[in-house]
Scaffold this motif. Sequence first.
Motif, PDB file in Angstrom:
ATOM      1  N   GLN A   1       0.993  -1.187   0.108  1.00 30.40           N
ATOM      2  CA  GLN A   1       0.049   0.026  -0.065  1.00 30.40           C
ATOM      3  C   GLN A   1       0.865   1.352   0.170  1.00 30.40           C
ATOM      4  N   ASN A   2       1.889   1.538   0.812  1.00 28.42           N
ATOM      5  CA  ASN A   2       2.832   2.312   0.699  1.00 28.42           C
ATOM      6  C   ASN A   2       3.526   2.655  -0.499  1.00 28.42           C
TER       7      ASN A   2
ATOM      8  N   ASN B   1       3.097   6.113  -2.726  1.00 28.60           N
ATOM      9  CA  ASN B   1       4.274   6.764  -3.388  1.00 28.60           C
ATOM     10  C   ASN B   1       4.207   6.808  -4.903  1.00 28.60           C
ATOM     11  N   THR B   2       3.754   5.734  -5.516  1.00 24.96           N
ATOM     12  CA  THR B   2       3.834   5.963  -7.065  1.00 24.96           C
ATOM     13  C   THR B   2       2.896   6.999  -7.360  1.00 24.96           C
ATOM     14  N   HIS B   3       1.708   6.885  -6.562  1.00 25.71           N
ATOM     15  CA  HIS B   3       0.634   7.996  -6.972  1.00 25.71           C
ATOM     16  C   HIS B   3       1.226   9.425  -6.897  1.00 25.71           C
ATOM     17  N   LEU B   4       1.649   9.403  -5.605  1.00 23.43           N
ATOM     18  CA  LEU B   4       2.570  10.773  -5.294  1.00 23.43           C
ATOM     19  C   LEU B   4       3.426  11.151  -6.452  1.00 23.43           C
ATOM     20  N   MET B   5       4.329  10.342  -6.790  1.00 26.14           N
ATOM     21  CA  MET B   5       5.487  10.514  -7.773  1.00 26.14           C
ATOM     22  C   MET B   5       4.858  11.159  -8.900  1.00 26.14           C
TER      23      MET B   5
ATOM     24  N   ALA C   1       1.670  12.054  -9.408  1.00 22.93           N
ATOM     25  CA  ALA C   1       0.947  13.551  -9.202  1.00 22.93           C
ATOM     26  C   ALA C   1       1.990  14.736  -9.340  1.00 22.93           C
ATOM     27  N   ALA C   2       3.226  14.354  -8.621  1.00 18.80           N
ATOM     28  CA  ALA C   2       4.140  15.504  -8.560  1.00 18.80           C
ATOM     29  C   ALA C   2       4.860  15.572  -9.770  1.00 18.80           C
ATOM     30  N   GLN C   3       5.109  14.645 -10.844  1.00 21.17           N
ATOM     31  CA  GLN C   3       5.751  14.896 -11.812  1.00 21.17           C
ATOM     32  C   GLN C   3       4.805  15.580 -12.774  1.00 21.17           C
ATOM     33  N   HIS C   4       3.393  15.656 -12.660  1.00 17.76           N
ATOM     34  CA  HIS C   4       2.737  16.289 -13.675  1.00 17.76           C
ATOM     35  C   HIS C   4       1.880  17.682 -13.314  1.00 17.76           C
ATOM     36  N   ALA C   5       2.321  17.882 -12.025  1.00 15.36           N
ATOM     37  CA  ALA C   5       1.750  19.084 -11.402  1.00 15.36           C
ATOM     38  C   ALA C   5       2.435  20.462 -11.675  1.00 15.36           C
ATOM     39  N   LYS C   6       1.809  21.377 -12.091  1.00 20.04           N
ATOM     40  CA  LYS C   6       2.273  22.661 -12.008  1.00 20.04           C
ATOM     41  C   LYS C   6       2.893  23.256 -10.827  1.00 20.04           C
TER      42      LYS C   6
END
Length: 194
Positions: A162-163, A167-171, A173-178
């Motif tokens: 789960q962790n 972490n994969t989802h956060l990476m 999201a961070a990669q594609h975020a402005k």
Amino acid sequence: MNEFFLANNRSITIGDITIHQLCMHNFDEWFTAASEVKKYLKTHSDEIDTRFLKAHISHVLTLLSKSAHLEESALISMAEASESLLIQLVGAMIKVNDAFFSEKESKRKRRRKTQSSEVDQISWFDTFQFLIESGHRHGDIMQMSYGAFTSYLKAAQKQRSQNLLTNTHLMRAAQHAKDKAYTKLTDELKPSED
């Protein structure tokens, strides 16, 4: 047995004999005997009878001595006095340690047996280290019953997966975020000061 039975390391009493769960601290002393009994039960659908006792008396005595905390000589005397009591004790020992006796061999373990490379082999120290990283202490792990040990191990593996997914989802999201969206995301992840 249910999860609280395992977690509380509960036991069953037959007459004045208490049958405990088999524990990790003496795993090397009971595993071979338990494996032989498990193989028998797999093909004989839980038949605990005279034929079973004759075929596996040494294994039965080893397991009962570990789970009832009795000397084998005392168990031999009991067996000679009452075969039905011995059958009841063995049935209780199997029931209390259902986590071991009903456990199916996972596909992963079978694959591991066929691999020739020792590099990929997972040792007991690796498994203990995994639980230690999850917050358990070595001494506590050694006192766990086999059922509690395997349940905590499954829970730790589930938490790790789960962790990793989080972490994969956060990476991603961070990669594609402005810039603004990234700042908002990191602010949301910071612990609140309540």
